[in-house]
Scaffold this active site. Sequence first.
Site, mmCIF file in Angstrom:
data_model
loop_
_atom_site.group_PDB
_atom_site.id
_atom_site.type_symbol
_atom_site.label_atom_id
_atom_site.label_comp_id
_atom_site.label_asym_id
_atom_site.label_seq_id
_atom_site.Cartn_x
_atom_site.Cartn_y
_atom_site.Cartn_z
ATOM 1 N N HIS A 320 0.462 -1.551 0.121
ATOM 2 C CA HIS A 320 0.155 0.284 0.230
ATOM 3 C C HIS A 320 1.063 1.408 0.257
ATOM 4 O O HIS A 320 0.266 2.126 -0.509
ATOM 5 C CB HIS A 320 -0.834 0.001 1.053
ATOM 6 C CG HIS A 320 -2.257 -0.721 1.049
ATOM 7 N ND1 HIS A 320 -2.162 -2.556 0.968
ATOM 8 C CD2 HIS A 320 -3.628 -0.411 0.510
ATOM 9 C CE1 HIS A 320 -3.648 -2.146 0.470
ATOM 10 N NE2 HIS A 320 -4.618 -1.650 0.527
ATOM 11 N N GLY A 321 1.918 1.188 0.589
ATOM 12 C CA GLY A 321 2.583 2.652 0.846
ATOM 13 C C GLY A 321 4.238 2.227 0.882
ATOM 14 O O GLY A 321 4.825 1.286 1.767
#
Length: 461
Positions: A320-321
Site C-alpha cells: 500500500h505504501g
Amino acid sequence: MVFSSLIFLFIFLPLFLAAYYISPRCMRNFIFFAGSLIFYAWGEPIYVLVMLFSAMWDYCMGLLIAKNRHRKQIARLGLISSIAVNIALLGFFKYFNFFMDSLNHTFGLNISFLTIALPIGISFYTFQTMSYTIDLYRGKIDVQKNFISFGAYVAMFPQLIAGPIVTYDKVAKELDHRTETVGQFADGVLLFIQGLGKKVLIANQIGLLWETMHTTPPEELSVLGAWLGMIAFALQIYFDFSGYSDMAVGLGKMFGFELPKNFNYPYTAKSVSEFWRRWHMTLTSWFRNYVYIPLGGNRVRPLKLYRNLLIVWFLTGFWHGAGWNFIVWGLYFAFFIILERIFLQKLLNRIPIWLAHGYLLLVVLLGWVFFASDSLSDAGVYLKTMFGLAGTDWVNSTALYSLSNYFMIFLFGFIAATPLVWRYFQKLSFWFQLLLYVLLLLICTAYLVDETYNPFLYFRF
C-alpha cells in the site's frame, strides 16, 4: 483532476465506445488496447512506456514458459525472470527512496533521493502480469499468443489505475471470445453511475472534513474533532475506493468484460478476518493465492500459520505504501487476525452481534490512523489526541460546528455503507429507478463542474 474527469466523462468515453462498437469484432481488442493506452498516456505520457515494457516482458516470458513446459529448468527461469523484473520495476519506482531513507537513518549516510514520480497503477498492473506467468507455469491457464490481446488485458483502462486487481484467468475467455449485449451495457452504465455517486456525493464531501482535521495543528485538535476526522476518513476511503471499483466494473461491462467484485459491505463485518474477506477482495485473493497458500496456508502447524499471516500482512501493508506507517498498519491487522485464530473468534461468536460489530469498527478506525497519517510519529500524535492524552480540549467549537455541519452526510454514509439502501432501491419500479439514476448523474456532473476537491485516494498506490 476535475477538468480531466469531465473530459473523460463527456468526450473520451463516448468516443472510445463509439469507435469500439463500430469496429469489426476482429479489431475490438486492438481498439480497446489503443484506447487504454491513450487513456493512460493522458495522465502518464512517459510512464506508459514502463507499462508497455512490463507487458512485453511478461508476454515473452509466457511464450518461453509455454514452449518449455517439459523442460522445467527453462520454464522456471522464465517464471523467475518475470517475477524479478516486475518486482524490480515496483521496487525502483515505489520503494527506492524509502530504502535510501532507511539506510541514511540507520548508518548515518547521505545518499541522495531520486526525483521520480510513481507511475499510476504500477502496483496493480505488475501484480496482474505476475499472476499470468505464475498461473501459466502452474498449468492453470493457456498461453496468450496474441500480444494485442495480452496488451488489452494489461492496459485495461477501467481498472488499470486503481483496481480491482484482475488476474488473467478471470478474463482469459473474454479476451478472445466475448459477446457484448444491450443488457450488459445497460447494467454497466447504471453501475458506473452508482460508483460515480459514491465517489462524488459521499467520498468527496466527507473527505473535506478529514482534510480539515488532518491539517489542523495538533494543539488545536480536540478529542471529538480527532474522532470525527477519523470516522470521516473511514467513510471517505470506502466510498472513494468502492465507488471507483463500481465504475471500473461498470466500464468493463460496457466493453463486454465481467470484472470481479471488489467490496461487499466491509463495515458490516463482525471480525477483522471477515472485514478483509469483504474489503479490497481482489487484493486479498491475490495474496492468498500467490503468497499465503504457497507458504503452506493454514495447513501447517500453528507457529508456521502465524508466520505465514505475518508475512502476508507485512507485504500487504508494504504494497500500500513505501512507509513504516503502512508496514505497521499491515502488522496491526495481522495481530488481530492471529488473535482471532487463537481464541478471539470463538468469543466473538458467543457475544451479541452489536458488540462484535463494535469491536470490528473500533479496530478498523484505529488502524486507519496509521494508514491516513504521513508518518508513524504523526499517527502517534493523532492516537494520543483521540484518547485524550495530548493535553488538548475534549470538545471545542470547531468540532461542534463540524458535527452539526456534516451530520447528515455522516448519517447517509452510515446507511449507504450497509445493504439497506440497495435493498430498498430494488423494490422501486424500473422507471422510477431509471429516473433516480438520471438525476444522480446530473447531480454528480453539477458537483464535478463546481468543486475543486476531487481526489482519488488509491491512485497513489
